[in-house]
Design a protein around this motif. Structure first.
Motif, short mmCIF file in Angstrom:
data_model
loop_
_atom_site.label_atom_id
_atom_site.label_comp_id
_atom_site.label_asym_id
_atom_site.label_seq_id
_atom_site.Cartn_x
_atom_site.Cartn_y
_atom_site.Cartn_z
N LEU A 169 -33.13 -21.57 7.85
CA LEU A 169 -33.01 -21.10 6.40
C LEU A 169 -32.36 -19.83 6.59
O LEU A 169 -31.65 -19.45 5.45
CB LEU A 169 -34.37 -21.19 5.92
CG LEU A 169 -34.81 -22.25 5.00
CD1 LEU A 169 -35.95 -21.98 4.25
CD2 LEU A 169 -33.83 -22.59 3.96
N PRO A 170 -32.62 -18.89 7.67
CA PRO A 170 -32.12 -17.64 7.48
C PRO A 170 -30.45 -17.79 7.56
O PRO A 170 -29.55 -16.74 7.24
CB PRO A 170 -32.10 -16.97 8.67
CG PRO A 170 -33.48 -17.60 9.06
CD PRO A 170 -33.51 -18.97 8.74
N PHE A 171 -29.80 -19.21 7.98
CA PHE A 171 -28.43 -19.07 8.20
C PHE A 171 -27.74 -20.17 7.23
O PHE A 171 -26.73 -19.93 6.90
CB PHE A 171 -28.06 -19.88 9.75
CG PHE A 171 -29.00 -18.94 10.61
CD1 PHE A 171 -28.55 -17.98 11.10
CD2 PHE A 171 -30.00 -19.61 11.29
CE1 PHE A 171 -29.32 -17.27 12.34
CE2 PHE A 171 -30.47 -19.05 12.20
CZ PHE A 171 -30.12 -17.81 12.84
N VAL A 172 -28.43 -21.03 6.81
CA VAL A 172 -28.06 -22.13 5.75
C VAL A 172 -28.97 -22.25 4.74
O VAL A 172 -30.07 -22.68 5.02
CB VAL A 172 -27.85 -23.51 6.44
CG1 VAL A 172 -27.40 -24.35 5.42
CG2 VAL A 172 -26.42 -23.29 7.58
N SER A 173 -28.54 -22.21 3.61
CA SER A 173 -29.47 -22.24 2.24
C SER A 173 -29.48 -23.79 2.05
O SER A 173 -28.72 -24.30 1.18
CB SER A 173 -29.02 -21.60 0.97
OG SER A 173 -29.02 -20.37 1.39
N TRP A 174 -30.44 -24.68 2.68
CA TRP A 174 -30.06 -26.25 2.75
C TRP A 174 -30.40 -26.43 1.18
O TRP A 174 -31.53 -25.91 0.54
CB TRP A 174 -31.48 -26.81 3.67
CG TRP A 174 -31.23 -26.60 5.02
CD1 TRP A 174 -31.80 -25.66 5.65
CD2 TRP A 174 -30.11 -26.91 5.95
NE1 TRP A 174 -31.64 -25.43 6.94
CE2 TRP A 174 -30.40 -26.28 7.00
CE3 TRP A 174 -28.86 -27.73 5.66
CZ2 TRP A 174 -29.55 -26.50 8.14
CZ3 TRP A 174 -28.21 -27.82 6.96
CH2 TRP A 174 -28.37 -27.48 7.84
N SER A 175 -29.80 -27.54 0.68
CA SER A 175 -29.89 -28.07 -0.74
C SER A 175 -31.07 -29.03 -0.75
O SER A 175 -31.39 -29.59 0.33
CB SER A 175 -28.74 -28.52 -1.15
OG SER A 175 -28.38 -29.86 -0.50
#
Ligand code: CTP
Ligand code: MG
Length: 180
Positions: free
Chosen positions: A142-148
């Motif tokens: 989550l710190p790298f990609v804001s998963w939808s």
């Protein structure tokens, strides 16, 4: 941007990390680390994780997840496979290690609940066995990609569908003794 291929490709470190403990055990590597993660300690009268969660498995997952991330970074940097998410160089290098660690920690947390529910090590707990590592991977990245929301649901479904396929593959490669 592709709604399914993008998250699927980004989750490669999770798939590799999830297979790493069985592979490393079969190869006989890191033998000195073949020690239960919970050092055989109990909590509420049950083993914390059980004998099937080892330090070797955790380390193998972090290293192989990290290696996968670095391969993807190299493929992107050399223009061979474009990475679908925007990451800085430092984030890109860390992504696989975090993802691999998340996958193995998610798996260990699931084992904790299995032990509390009196499910013996190695016995199924569907659909959690299939999705535990995906959940851990998604949280730790989550710190790298804001998963939808749709990416989360899609990857959980991939975990459920991939499980029988990877088991059959491991059986054919003689890594596993059973095909389920
Ligand atoms: N493994 C390991 N160390 C870890 C995770 C997994 O050594 N941290 C190895 C174990 O040999 C384990 C195998 O990978 O049997 C498959 O992992 P998994 O299917 O998650 O474990 P189970 O055998 O089902 O055990 P549990 O009931 O605790 O989930
Ligand atoms: Mg598990």
């Amino acid at each position: 941007m592709h709604p399914y291929l993008d998250p699927f490709y980004a989750a490669f470190p999770a798939f590799i990390a999830n297979m790493a403990p069985v592979f490393v055990a079969k190869a006989g590597w890191l033998h000195a680390l073949d020690v239960p993660l919970d050092f055989r300690k109990t909590i509420f009268g049950k083993r914390i994780f059980g004998d099937h969660k080892t330090i070797r498995g955790l380390i193998a997952g972090i290293l192989m997840g990290g290696a996968m991330g670095i391969v993807q970074y190299a493929l992107h940097t050399f223009g061979i496979v474009k990475y679908p998410y925007l990451l800085s160089d430092a984030e890109f290098i860390l992504f696989g290690f975090f993802g691999g660690m998340g996958a193995l920690i998610g798996d260990a947390v699931e084992s904790f609940f299995k032990r509390q529910f009196n499910i013996a090590s190695g016995r199924p707990f569907i659909p959690f066995d299939q999705t535990d590592y995906i959940v851990g991977f998604l949280l730790f990245t989550l710190p790298f990609v804001s998963w939808s929301f749709h990416e989360v649901i899609f990857l959980l479904c991939v975990g459920i569908i991939c499980n029988p396929l990877s088991n059959i593959l491991a059986y054919v490669l003689r890594i596993k003794d059973t095909y389920w």
